[in-house]
Design a protein around this motif. Structure first.
Motif, PDB file in Angstrom:
ATOM      1  N   MET A  21       0.911  -1.147  -0.169  1.00  0.00           N
ATOM      2  CA  MET A  21       0.447   0.168   0.057  1.00  0.00           C
ATOM      3  C   MET A  21       1.047   1.481   0.130  1.00  0.00           C
ATOM      4  N   ILE A  22       0.106   2.473  -0.636  1.00  0.00           N
ATOM      5  CA  ILE A  22       1.318   3.842  -0.989  1.00  0.00           C
ATOM      6  C   ILE A  22       1.257   3.762   0.923  1.00  0.00           C
ATOM      7  N   PRO A  23       1.321   4.370   0.912  1.00  0.00           N
ATOM      8  CA  PRO A  23       1.289   5.781   2.561  1.00  0.00           C
ATOM      9  C   PRO A  23       0.624   6.853   1.887  1.00  0.00           C
ATOM     10  N   ARG A  24      -0.122   7.628   2.632  1.00  0.00           N
ATOM     11  CA  ARG A  24      -0.540   8.943   2.276  1.00  0.00           C
ATOM     12  C   ARG A  24       0.266   9.528   3.256  1.00  0.00           C
ATOM     13  N   VAL A  25       0.432  10.862   3.042  1.00  0.00           N
ATOM     14  CA  VAL A  25       1.084  12.273   3.403  1.00  0.00           C
ATOM     15  C   VAL A  25      -0.262  13.109   2.881  1.00  0.00           C
ATOM     16  N   GLY A  26      -0.243  13.611   4.683  1.00  0.00           N
ATOM     17  CA  GLY A  26      -1.308  15.013   4.684  1.00  0.00           C
ATOM     18  C   GLY A  26      -2.655  14.609   4.422  1.00  0.00           C
ATOM     19  N   HIS A  27      -4.131  15.313   4.173  1.00  0.00           N
ATOM     20  CA  HIS A  27      -5.194  15.784   4.951  1.00  0.00           C
ATOM     21  C   HIS A  27      -5.602  13.848   3.930  1.00  0.00           C
ATOM     22  N   ALA A  28      -6.696  13.338   5.146  1.00  0.00           N
ATOM     23  CA  ALA A  28      -7.413  12.104   4.509  1.00  0.00           C
ATOM     24  C   ALA A  28      -8.064  12.535   3.715  1.00  0.00           C
ATOM     25  N   PRO A  29      -8.091  11.885   2.915  1.00  0.00           N
ATOM     26  CA  PRO A  29     -10.182  11.593   1.552  1.00  0.00           C
ATOM     27  C   PRO A  29     -11.270  12.404   2.470  1.00  0.00           C
ATOM     28  N   GLU A  30     -11.402  13.312   1.989  1.00  0.00           N
ATOM     29  CA  GLU A  30     -13.579  13.513   2.432  1.00  0.00           C
ATOM     30  C   GLU A  30     -14.216  12.273   1.560  1.00  0.00           C
ATOM     31  N   ALA A  31     -14.887  11.139   3.095  1.00  0.00           N
ATOM     32  CA  ALA A  31     -15.711   9.977   2.527  1.00  0.00           C
ATOM     33  C   ALA A  31     -16.938  10.201   1.682  1.00  0.00           C
ATOM     34  N   LYS A  32     -17.017  11.818   1.291  1.00  0.00           N
ATOM     35  CA  LYS A  32     -17.746  11.577   0.291  1.00  0.00           C
ATOM     36  C   LYS A  32     -17.768  12.740  -1.402  1.00  0.00           C
ATOM     37  N   ARG A  33     -16.165  12.687  -1.280  1.00  0.00           N
ATOM     38  CA  ARG A  33     -16.058  13.063  -2.333  1.00  0.00           C
ATOM     39  C   ARG A  33     -15.509  11.972  -3.249  1.00  0.00           C
ATOM     40  N   ARG A  34     -15.766  12.540  -4.174  1.00  0.00           N
ATOM     41  CA  ARG A  34     -14.706  11.302  -5.072  1.00  0.00           C
ATOM     42  C   ARG A  34     -13.485  11.775  -6.243  1.00  0.00           C
ATOM     43  N   TYR A  35     -12.588  10.839  -5.900  1.00  0.00           N
ATOM     44  CA  TYR A  35     -10.946  11.742  -6.080  1.00  0.00           C
ATOM     45  C   TYR A  35     -10.620  10.975  -7.531  1.00  0.00           C
ATOM     46  N   THR A  36      -9.708  11.487  -8.758  1.00  0.00           N
ATOM     47  CA  THR A  36      -9.545  10.835  -9.810  1.00  0.00           C
ATOM     48  C   THR A  36      -8.257  10.855  -9.464  1.00  0.00           C
ATOM     49  N   ALA A  37      -7.223   9.976  -9.480  1.00  0.00           N
ATOM     50  CA  ALA A  37      -6.128   8.483  -9.876  1.00  0.00           C
ATOM     51  C   ALA A  37      -4.906   9.707 -10.601  1.00  0.00           C
ATOM     52  N   ARG A  38      -4.596  10.722 -10.295  1.00  0.00           N
ATOM     53  CA  ARG A  38      -3.293  11.573 -10.858  1.00  0.00           C
ATOM     54  C   ARG A  38      -2.309  10.823 -10.568  1.00  0.00           C
ATOM     55  N   PRO A  39      -0.997   9.866 -11.066  1.00  0.00           N
ATOM     56  CA  PRO A  39       0.422  10.093 -10.558  1.00  0.00           C
ATOM     57  C   PRO A  39       1.192  10.472 -11.386  1.00  0.00           C
ATOM     58  N   GLY A  40       1.975  10.833 -10.768  1.00  0.00           N
ATOM     59  CA  GLY A  40       2.944  11.993 -11.284  1.00  0.00           C
ATOM     60  C   GLY A  40       4.603  11.683 -11.138  1.00  0.00           C
ATOM     61  N   ALA A  41       5.207  11.888 -11.238  1.00  0.00           N
ATOM     62  CA  ALA A  41       6.729  12.122 -11.432  1.00  0.00           C
ATOM     63  C   ALA A  41       7.770  13.706 -10.780  1.00  0.00           C
ATOM     64  N   TYR A  42       7.972  13.073  -9.852  1.00  0.00           N
ATOM     65  CA  TYR A  42       9.262  14.666  -8.900  1.00  0.00           C
ATOM     66  C   TYR A  42       9.972  14.683  -8.375  1.00  0.00           C
ATOM     67  N   ALA A  43      11.366  15.768  -8.118  1.00  0.00           N
ATOM     68  CA  ALA A  43      12.913  15.086  -8.426  1.00  0.00           C
ATOM     69  C   ALA A  43      13.403  16.165  -7.266  1.00  0.00           C
ATOM     70  N   ILE A  44      13.719  15.065  -6.948  1.00  0.00           N
ATOM     71  CA  ILE A  44      14.737  16.358  -5.245  1.00  0.00           C
ATOM     72  C   ILE A  44      16.045  16.634  -6.462  1.00  0.00           C
ATOM     73  N   LEU A  45      16.302  17.860  -6.548  1.00  0.00           N
ATOM     74  CA  LEU A  45      17.704  18.231  -7.501  1.00  0.00           C
ATOM     75  C   LEU A  45      18.938  18.705  -6.376  1.00  0.00           C
ATOM     76  N   PRO A  46      19.542  18.344  -5.376  1.00  0.00           N
ATOM     77  CA  PRO A  46      20.117  19.114  -5.152  1.00  0.00           C
ATOM     78  C   PRO A  46      21.708  19.430  -5.809  1.00  0.00           C
ATOM     79  N   HIS A  47      22.248  21.152  -6.052  1.00  0.00           N
ATOM     80  CA  HIS A  47      22.092  21.892  -7.193  1.00  0.00           C
ATOM     81  C   HIS A  47      23.687  22.913  -5.628  1.00  0.00           C
ATOM     82  N   GLU A  48      24.673  22.903  -5.774  1.00  0.00           N
ATOM     83  CA  GLU A  48      25.622  22.951  -5.797  1.00  0.00           C
ATOM     84  C   GLU A  48      25.310  23.844  -4.063  1.00  0.00           C
TER      85      GLU A  48
END
Length: 149
Positions: A1-28
């Motif tokens: 199972m993928i851990p949730r971070v942040g607010h719990a979903p609202e029980a009566k709201r429908r959510y659309t799955a949106r996969p994304g890719a994000y980067a930590i970019l250390p620079h100097e």
């Protein structure tokens, strides 16, 4: 199972799955971030949605280039989290499935292509404080605590 971070979903709201890719970019001894200047200011790890038929690493390279104008190399997956949020730019309640990578910024080749985005370069403590969501802060904090930042 993928851990949730942040607010719990609202029980009566429908959510659309949106996969994304994000980067930590250390620079100097700092970190490249993106500032979205739409309805409100929001500092984020560079990245975004994975388009249908697109692989996560393809999306990561494309999104980093669009949002901050940089080419990256050697992306390594650090982990994944999900968060439930409203995306005003799409008028969409989303379950964002955020794949987090660490990559090396190689070369800035352009200004941000994506409208309403600006590039930030902040030291670790300011970067953590500035990030607008708990998941981005969690993963950047983990990265720094590993002695990598």
């Amino acid at each position: 199972m993928i851990p949730r971070v942040g607010h719990a979903p609202e029980a009566k709201r429908r959510y659309t799955a949106r996969p994304g890719a994000y980067a930590i970019l250390p620079h100097e001894a700092r970190f490249l971030l993106t500032l979205q200047v739409a309805d409100r200011l929001d500092v984020q790890l560079p990245g975004g949605g994975i388009d249908p038929g697109e692989q996560p690493l393809q999306a990561l390279h494309r999104e980093v280039l669009e949002e901050i104008g940089w080419r990256i190399a050697n992306p390594r997956k650090m982990g994944v989290f999900r968060r439930f949020t409203y995306m005003p730019e799409y008028d969409l309640w989303a379950e964002k499935i955020c794949h987090i990578y660490v990559a090396k910024p190689v070369l800035q080749i352009a200004d941000p292509i994506e409208e309403d985005h600006e590039t930030l370069l902040l030291p670790a403590d300011q970067a953590i404080d500035a990030l607008g969501n708990d998941g981005d802060r969690l993963f950047l904090s983990r990265y720094i605590s590993m002695g990598s930042g």
